[in-house]
Design a protein around this motif. Sequence first.
Motif, PDB file in Angstrom:
ATOM      1  N   ALA A  91       0.830  -1.206   0.000  1.00  0.00           N
ATOM      2  CA  ALA A  91       0.000   0.000   0.000  1.00  0.00           C
ATOM      3  C   ALA A  91       0.865   1.257   0.000  1.00  0.00           C
ATOM      4  O   ALA A  91       0.558   2.244  -0.688  1.00  0.00           O
ATOM      5  N   ALA A  92       1.964   1.239   0.774  1.00  0.00           N
ATOM      6  CA  ALA A  92       2.867   2.397   0.807  1.00  0.00           C
ATOM      7  C   ALA A  92       3.485   2.649  -0.560  1.00  0.00           C
ATOM      8  O   ALA A  92       3.614   3.797  -0.999  1.00  0.00           O
ATOM      9  N   MET A  93       3.849   1.585  -1.254  1.00  0.00           N
ATOM     10  CA  MET A  93       4.398   1.723  -2.604  1.00  0.00           C
ATOM     11  C   MET A  93       3.378   2.324  -3.555  1.00  0.00           C
ATOM     12  O   MET A  93       3.692   3.210  -4.358  1.00  0.00           O
ATOM     13  N   GLN A  94       2.138   1.837  -3.457  1.00  0.00           N
ATOM     14  CA  GLN A  94       1.090   2.335  -4.346  1.00  0.00           C
ATOM     15  C   GLN A  94       0.791   3.810  -4.080  1.00  0.00           C
ATOM     16  O   GLN A  94       0.662   4.615  -5.012  1.00  0.00           O
ATOM     17  N   ASP A  95       0.704   4.173  -2.802  1.00  0.00           N
ATOM     18  CA  ASP A  95       0.364   5.548  -2.433  1.00  0.00           C
ATOM     19  C   ASP A  95       1.461   6.546  -2.800  1.00  0.00           C
ATOM     20  O   ASP A  95       1.177   7.714  -3.091  1.00  0.00           O
ATOM     21  N   ASN A  96       2.728   6.101  -2.768  1.00  0.00           N
ATOM     22  CA  ASN A  96       3.852   7.006  -2.975  1.00  0.00           C
ATOM     23  C   ASN A  96       4.547   6.829  -4.318  1.00  0.00           C
ATOM     24  O   ASN A  96       5.534   7.510  -4.593  1.00  0.00           O
ATOM     25  N   ASP A  97       4.034   5.902  -5.139  1.00  0.00           N
ATOM     26  CA  ASP A  97       4.637   5.619  -6.437  1.00  0.00           C
ATOM     27  C   ASP A  97       6.100   5.227  -6.277  1.00  0.00           C
ATOM     28  O   ASP A  97       6.980   5.705  -6.990  1.00  0.00           O
ATOM     29  N   TRP A  98       6.367   4.310  -5.331  1.00  0.00           N
ATOM     30  CA  TRP A  98       7.723   3.857  -5.057  1.00  0.00           C
ATOM     31  C   TRP A  98       8.065   2.637  -5.899  1.00  0.00           C
ATOM     32  O   TRP A  98       7.188   1.874  -6.302  1.00  0.00           O
ATOM     33  N   ASP A  99       9.362   2.432  -6.106  1.00  0.00           N
ATOM     34  CA  ASP A  99       9.811   1.206  -6.747  1.00  0.00           C
ATOM     35  C   ASP A  99      10.027   0.136  -5.671  1.00  0.00           C
ATOM     36  O   ASP A  99       9.798   0.366  -4.479  1.00  0.00           O
TER      37      ASP A  99
END
Length: 325
Positions: free
Chosen positions: A284-292
């Motif tokens: 979820a954190a990756m999705q919310d922040n557009d992280w790799d």
Amino acid sequence: MKQKRISTFVVLALVATAFVMLTAAGSGEQGEEPVSVTFSDMSWDSVRVHNRIVALILEHGYGGYEFDYTEGSTVAMAQGLSQGDNDVIMESWHNNWLELWEEVTENGDVVDLGPNFEGAPQGWYVPTYVIEGDPERDIEPMAPDLNSIDDLPDYWELFEDPENPDKGRLMVGPPGWAITETNEELMEETGLDEYYTAFLPGSDAALKGSMEAAFRRGEPWLGYHWEPTWIMGKLDMTRLDGVGLPTGEVNKIVHRDIPERAPELAALLENYQTTLEHNNGFLAAMQDNDWDYEQGAEWFLREHEDTWTEWVPDEVAQRVQEAVR
């Protein structure tokens, strides 16, 4: 005086050499060639994050390793692991390919280092509003009596396949996934192939994209999915009864030479264990922040120090903590 200056130079050179050797030993390199590790990057996000969590711990905590990531389907990666083409699979999901699992573990080509996380559900899902409606979105129940796959023949028109309007569409999974073939076989065994087409989205992203798009528009959707994944944490989905897919066994498996060739890695993986909540959290954190994937791994290492520091010696944990802060 000249002889004294030469001796001083030699002593300083020896001290410098000793310092370099000690530094190398402290980093885990010990003057040897780095240990090469190839991680299996299957086509879903969580396994790729786990690969990079391990890589970050080895890189910053131990040193003396170099990494590669190879992509492929689950079965291809498992076959490659048994042959030594790749070294580590962080999410086996092996009850989706039991015949091969039994073969490669019984002959000793693959070593099972225990669960990564437990209790991973999988099955066929519909948006909950399909069954219950959603008053806040002015959505009326579309299939109020839909509880199990036995009810699906009555609702094929609701899930109409735009490419084949005489049948409904069931998203069985992307090509190359072991579970995709299992879902197709299940449709044949239950006779649902008379009512539904087995649709293969081109990738994990396409599968999730179809689900998210239908949910956003308040439309019906029917297909395979699993947990943990960010989309199941964000969307209200209901798993249908009767699919019969086992709860996922998600283990860490390695090629047989890893315990001897990379004992630090083997020890780390034996201790490595996460939860569904951990996985849903970093996804979820990756999705919310557009992280790799590496940013997702760093987030996990920062947010869950109480978990992963138990996997490694204190001095290793300290070096990793300093690197990811």
